[in-house]
Design an enzyme around this catalytic site. Structure first.
Site, mmCIF file in Angstrom:
data_model
loop_
_atom_site.group_PDB
_atom_site.id
_atom_site.type_symbol
_atom_site.label_atom_id
_atom_site.label_comp_id
_atom_site.label_asym_id
_atom_site.label_seq_id
_atom_site.Cartn_x
_atom_site.Cartn_y
_atom_site.Cartn_z
ATOM 1 N N GLY A 110 21.122 -16.710 -28.450
ATOM 2 C CA GLY A 110 22.472 -16.671 -28.992
ATOM 3 C C GLY A 110 23.496 -17.322 -28.090
ATOM 4 O O GLY A 110 24.605 -17.645 -28.529
ATOM 5 N N CYS A 140 15.091 -17.332 -32.196
ATOM 6 C CA CYS A 140 13.904 -17.087 -33.022
ATOM 7 C C CYS A 140 13.445 -18.352 -33.741
ATOM 8 O O CYS A 140 12.262 -18.719 -33.679
ATOM 9 C CB CYS A 140 14.174 -15.961 -34.013
ATOM 10 S SG CYS A 140 15.732 -16.117 -34.930
ATOM 11 N N ARG A 169 16.958 -15.897 -42.892
ATOM 12 C CA ARG A 169 17.272 -14.590 -43.460
ATOM 13 C C ARG A 169 18.777 -14.355 -43.319
ATOM 14 O O ARG A 169 19.403 -14.766 -42.346
ATOM 15 C CB ARG A 169 16.460 -13.491 -42.769
ATOM 16 C CG ARG A 169 16.703 -13.358 -41.255
ATOM 17 C CD ARG A 169 17.786 -12.378 -40.937
ATOM 18 N NE ARG A 169 18.060 -12.298 -39.508
ATOM 19 C CZ ARG A 169 19.007 -12.956 -38.883
ATOM 20 N NH1 ARG A 169 19.754 -13.836 -39.545
ATOM 21 N NH2 ARG A 169 19.232 -12.758 -37.595
#
Length: 344
Positions: A110, A140, A169
């Site tokens: 991040g 990820c 997602r």
């Protein structure tokens, strides 16, 4: 025994804490929490001392949690820090705390790449992290892409270019304030998405472009890949590369793997903690060769794929074990799929 301090005990931090606790060459000396919530109480129940910021002590005590100390105390007690804070907080912690102490720190994806000396993926560039002060385990999606590309490279399959299309997602299962709920959102609308340049912080010479959308699911990301190979390779050669490479799983439609939900159900049936699936789940039926073009689809479990990478990053930074011994040790302790995998 490596003493590991973990800053942040959310989706990623709590999984890393459990993974570190399963190793015989490292231990969790404490985790930093900002809120005295149920996760803090679970951390205590698991035997992890709770640290917090000095101005949060009263809130923790009122909640029945006695802090073991401040963030500074946790840094001092640790040989290495894993920063699993929310996006951009890691950089703030670096500027406010970490730079004052001579301790290595591992950040998460991040954060922007320039927060660290090197971006990290165990399969691709384990050795580059040795002795570094600041290391960043990539996100990820970047981890998933890098694993797939590296599995080909390690098995002698050359890559001319990669074009990856990502259905992200919309939120993690517990993120009740995020979405979309009934929409498909360009994420971003510009090309490339940040994932391609992020892959290039590790695989520096790769020609890659990525595009991404966000979809209303919580379980996993799905990637659709077009990879132009440097020569003509057989489908069997590509499949064999995936079979041999650690942290990659081949899901067969004929065995019941018809969707990402089936991958998560498989993790549940295996009895994995939190239904985690750290392996990249490649749909074997999607692997297609046309000339020197490779097509495939694969799933990325956003909550757990980076967990083994963090464990390996600890050993890589401190020079505790060589690459393949660390990867194999991590995979076995975390009970990942090791059958048929080649470590070295």
């Amino acid at each position: 025994m490596i003493k590991v301090g973990i800053i942040g005990y959310g989706t990623i931090g709590k999984r890393i804490a459990d993974a570190v606790a399963m190793q015989d060459d490292m231990k969790v000396v404490g985790v930093l929490k900002v809120t005295p919530d149920y996760e803090a109480k679970i951390a205590l129940a698991r035997g992890f001392p709770i640290y917090t910021y000095s101005d949060r002590f009263d809130k923790f005590k009122k909640a029945g949690i006695e802090p073991a100390g401040t963030i500074e105390d946790l840094i001092k007690a640790s040989d290495i820090i894993i920063d699993a804070s929310p996006e951009d907080v890691g950089r703030e912690n670096k500027e406010k705390y970490y730079q004052r102490y001579d301790k290595p720190v591992i950040f998460q994806g991040g954060e922007e790449a320039d927060v660290a000396d090197v971006s990290f993926n165990a399969l691709a560039n384990y050795e580059e992290a040795k002795g570094r002060r600041y290391v960043r385990v990539v996100s990820c999606n970047t981890t998933g892409i890098t694993r797939v590309l590296t599995s080909l490279i390690l098995n002698g399959i050359g890559i001319k270019k990669a074009r990856i299309f990502i259905a992200r997602r919309g939120a993690d299962p517990k993120e009740h304030k995020k979405g979309p709920i009934n929409d498909v959102v360009p994420n971003p609308a510009t090309v490339p998405s940040h994932h391609g340049p992020d892959v290039q912080t590790i695989l520096k010479d790769i020609d890659i472009v990525t595009m991404a959308i966000a979809v209303p699911v919580t379980i996993m990301h799905m990637h659709m890949a077009y990879i132009e190979l440097s020569s003509t390779y057989t489908k069997d050669a590509v499949i064999e590369a995936f079979v041999k490479t650690p942290r990659i799983f081949l899901a067969d439609v004929g065995s019941g793997f018809q969707s990402l939900a089936h991958v998560i159900e498989y993790a549940r049936d295996l009895g994995r903690s939190r239904s985690d699936f750290p392996e990249v789940a490649i749909f074997r039926d999607s692997v297609t060769i046309r000339g020197n073009e490779l097509y495939l689809m694969y799933g990325v479990h956003q909550e757990s794929i980076v967990v083994p990478e963090n464990v390996d990053a600890i050993r890589a930074v401190l020079g505790i074990l060589p690459k393949w011994r660390s990867i194999e040790k991590t995979d076995k302790t975390l009970k990942l799929i090791t059958e048929g995998k080649v470590y070295g």
